[in-house]
Every structure is written in structure tokens, then in C-alpha cells.
Design an enzyme around this catalytic site. Structure first.
Site, PDB file in Angstrom:
ATOM      1  N   SER A  21       0.839  -1.190   0.000  1.00  0.00           N
ATOM      2  CA  SER A  21       0.000   0.000   0.000  1.00  0.00           C
ATOM      3  C   SER A  21       0.877   1.244   0.000  1.00  0.00           C
ATOM      4  O   SER A  21       2.073   1.158  -0.336  1.00  0.00           O
ATOM      5  CB  SER A  21      -0.936  -0.032   1.210  1.00  0.00           C
ATOM      6  OG  SER A  21      -1.961   0.927   1.072  1.00  0.00           O
ATOM      7  N   ASN A  22       0.328   2.377   0.346  1.00  0.00           N
ATOM      8  CA  ASN A  22       1.113   3.615   0.372  1.00  0.00           C
ATOM      9  C   ASN A  22       0.597   4.518   1.496  1.00  0.00           C
ATOM     10  O   ASN A  22      -0.319   4.151   2.221  1.00  0.00           O
ATOM     11  CB  ASN A  22       1.050   4.309  -0.995  1.00  0.00           C
ATOM     12  CG  ASN A  22      -0.372   4.633  -1.382  1.00  0.00           C
ATOM     13  OD1 ASN A  22      -1.036   5.404  -0.719  1.00  0.00           O
ATOM     14  ND2 ASN A  22      -0.857   4.009  -2.463  1.00  0.00           N
ATOM     15  N   ARG A  23       1.192   5.692   1.632  1.00  0.00           N
ATOM     16  CA  ARG A  23       0.946   6.541   2.794  1.00  0.00           C
ATOM     17  C   ARG A  23      -0.263   7.467   2.654  1.00  0.00           C
ATOM     18  O   ARG A  23      -0.472   8.322   3.505  1.00  0.00           O
ATOM     19  CB  ARG A  23       2.204   7.366   3.088  1.00  0.00           C
ATOM     20  CG  ARG A  23       3.326   6.520   3.651  1.00  0.00           C
ATOM     21  CD  ARG A  23       4.656   7.268   3.626  1.00  0.00           C
ATOM     22  NE  ARG A  23       4.530   8.614   4.161  1.00  0.00           N
ATOM     23  CZ  ARG A  23       5.284   9.640   3.792  1.00  0.00           C
ATOM     24  NH1 ARG A  23       6.207   9.481   2.870  1.00  0.00           N
ATOM     25  NH2 ARG A  23       5.113  10.827   4.330  1.00  0.00           N
ATOM     26  N   ALA A  88      -4.605   7.544  -4.328  1.00  0.00           N
ATOM     27  CA  ALA A  88      -3.224   7.104  -4.596  1.00  0.00           C
ATOM     28  C   ALA A  88      -3.293   5.620  -4.927  1.00  0.00           C
ATOM     29  O   ALA A  88      -3.181   4.760  -4.047  1.00  0.00           O
ATOM     30  CB  ALA A  88      -2.357   7.353  -3.372  1.00  0.00           C
TER      31      ALA A  88
END
Ligand code: C5P
Length: 212
Positions: A21-23, A88
Site C-alpha cells: 500500500s502507500n501513505r 493514490a
């Protein structure tokens, strides 16, 4: 107007307990939804996993993976007058998700990743969307050049770009500093402001684009 807004990160499973995943916190997308609702618009909010409250009055569609976000957008975009892609989305997913938890048997572990669909990139083509299209671009260098290229390639009317190499704005922050690039070549820089203030400006821009 009817808005479709994508927000948050996506989660790409590796095995039953792990994911890529991402932030992204979802704050910008949720602020856009709140701003649109405050102006009397309807909002369908398609979001990955986030830990912030759903704006009252929004229709929330929860998804986890990029493919699920793609399918949810495909199903809803035809009802929208404007679509804002703020999520995102993970560019890649694991080619083969393990059915069981992967054991730590080797010193290294190689995962093969395959490309996810570009949801915004499909809006004009595969989805045949003719409404107003807004993209976001998180860049670490040559902001204007990359933003303009993305705006054209993805068929956007407006592209909101920010510099994610800075730690004081952007990901998981309450403030952001963005530049707006329009299809007709206009360019506007917004000063550092809260994500709610920026969201209100972006919704205002979309309203004006609708009038022209
Ligand atoms: O190409 P890049 O990921 O930088 O483009 C960012 C824009 O495209 C954002 O608006 C993002 O929400 C959207 N996007 C998407 N699907 C992807 C990748 C990005 O909708 N797979």
C-alpha cells in the site's frame, strides 16, 4: 452537480495477512467531498481503506484493491457530471496472491508485480466519460513538465499537482500547497493552505469550468 471522487490508498494483497500500500490518508479526497457537499452537490466517494470519518451526505463506496476501485468507478462514472481522481492507486499488484501465509524459508523473497489498470487513464477511453475530469499528480521533480504531460495523456480538464518530496505538505498532512494546470494552458499556484481550503478552491474551479 453530481461528483464522483476517488480517495485514499489501495491495498494490494500479497497473502491472507499482508499487502502492498502507500501513505495516502484520504484527507484530500474526503476534503473535496466535504467541499462539494457544502456547495450543494451530490457526491459518490470511492475510497480505499482510511481512518477518517465519512463526510455526511456522501455515498461511500469502500474498496480495497485498484481493480475494485476500477470496477466501482466504471459502474458509477456515467452518473457523474465531474470526476475527481484523488486516490493514490497502487501502480502494481502482486501477480499471484498466495492462498496461505508465506513462510520465511529463504533469505530473500521475490515478488512479481504486474501493472494495475490506470483508472483515470481509462476515463476518456474505456469508460467513455465526457464530463469534467480532474486528476491529481504527486511529483518529486520537474512538477510542471510532468503535470502537463499527465494532463494531456489522461484527457483531464484540470490537474492538481503537488511536490511530495516536501515533508511538510501532502501525504498524511492537513495542509497542502498545489499548482493547478488547466487544459487550455492556464496555470495557477495556490499558497500553502489547509486541505479543506484547497478543496473549496478546486470545487470552485470545477463549477466555473462547468459554466464555460
Ligand atoms: O500516473 P500517476 O499515478 O502519477 O497519476 C496520478 C493520477 O492518476 C491521480 O489522479 C490518480 O488518482 C490517478 N490514477 C488512477 N489509477 C491508477 C494510477 C493513478 O486513477 N492506476
Amino acid at each position: 452537480m453530481r461528483f464522483l471522487i476517488t480517495a485514499g490508498p489501495t491495498r494490494e494483497p500479497i497473502d491472507p495477512v499482508r499487502y502492498l500500500s502507500n501513505r495516502s490518508s484520504g484527507k484530500m479526497g474526503f476534503a473535496l467531498a466535504t467541499a462539494a457537499l457544502a456547495r450543494g452537490h451530490q457526491v459518490v466517494l470511492i475510497s480505499g481503506p482510511v481512518s477518517i470519518p465519512t463526510p455526511e451526505g456522501a455515498t461511500l463506496v469502500r474498496i480495497e484493491t485498484a481493480q475494485e476501485m476500477h470496477d466501482a468507478v466504471a459502474a458509477a462514472i456515467h452518473e457523474a457530471d465531474a470526476a475527481i481522481f484523488c486516490a493514490a492507486v497502487a501502480d502494481y499488484r502482486v501477480a499471484e496472491v498466495a492462498g496461505e501465509k508465506i513462510k520465511k524459508t529463504g533469505d530473500t523473497l521475490t515478488l512479481t508485480l504486474v501493472k494495475n489498470p490506470d483508472i483515470l487513464g481509462n476515463a476518456r477511453g474505456a469508460f467513455g466519460f465526457t464530463g469534467l475530469l480532474v486528476g491529481f499528480a504527486a511529483e518529486t521533480e520537474r512538477l510542471a513538465e510532468h503535470a502537463l504531460e499527465k494532463l494531456r495523456r489522461k484527457g483531464c480538464d484540470l490537474l492538481v499537482a503537488n511536490d511530495v518530496s516536501r515533508t511538510d505538505i501532502g501525504f498524511d498532512r492537513d495542509e497542502n500547497e498545489v499548482e493547478l494546470f488547466y487544459r487550455d494552458g492556464r496555470h495557477e499556484s495556490l499558497a500553502l493552505a489547509s486541505k479543506s481550503e484547497i478543496a473549496a478552491v478546486v470545487i470552485g474551479c470545477v463549477e466555473r469550468l462547468r459554466e464555460t
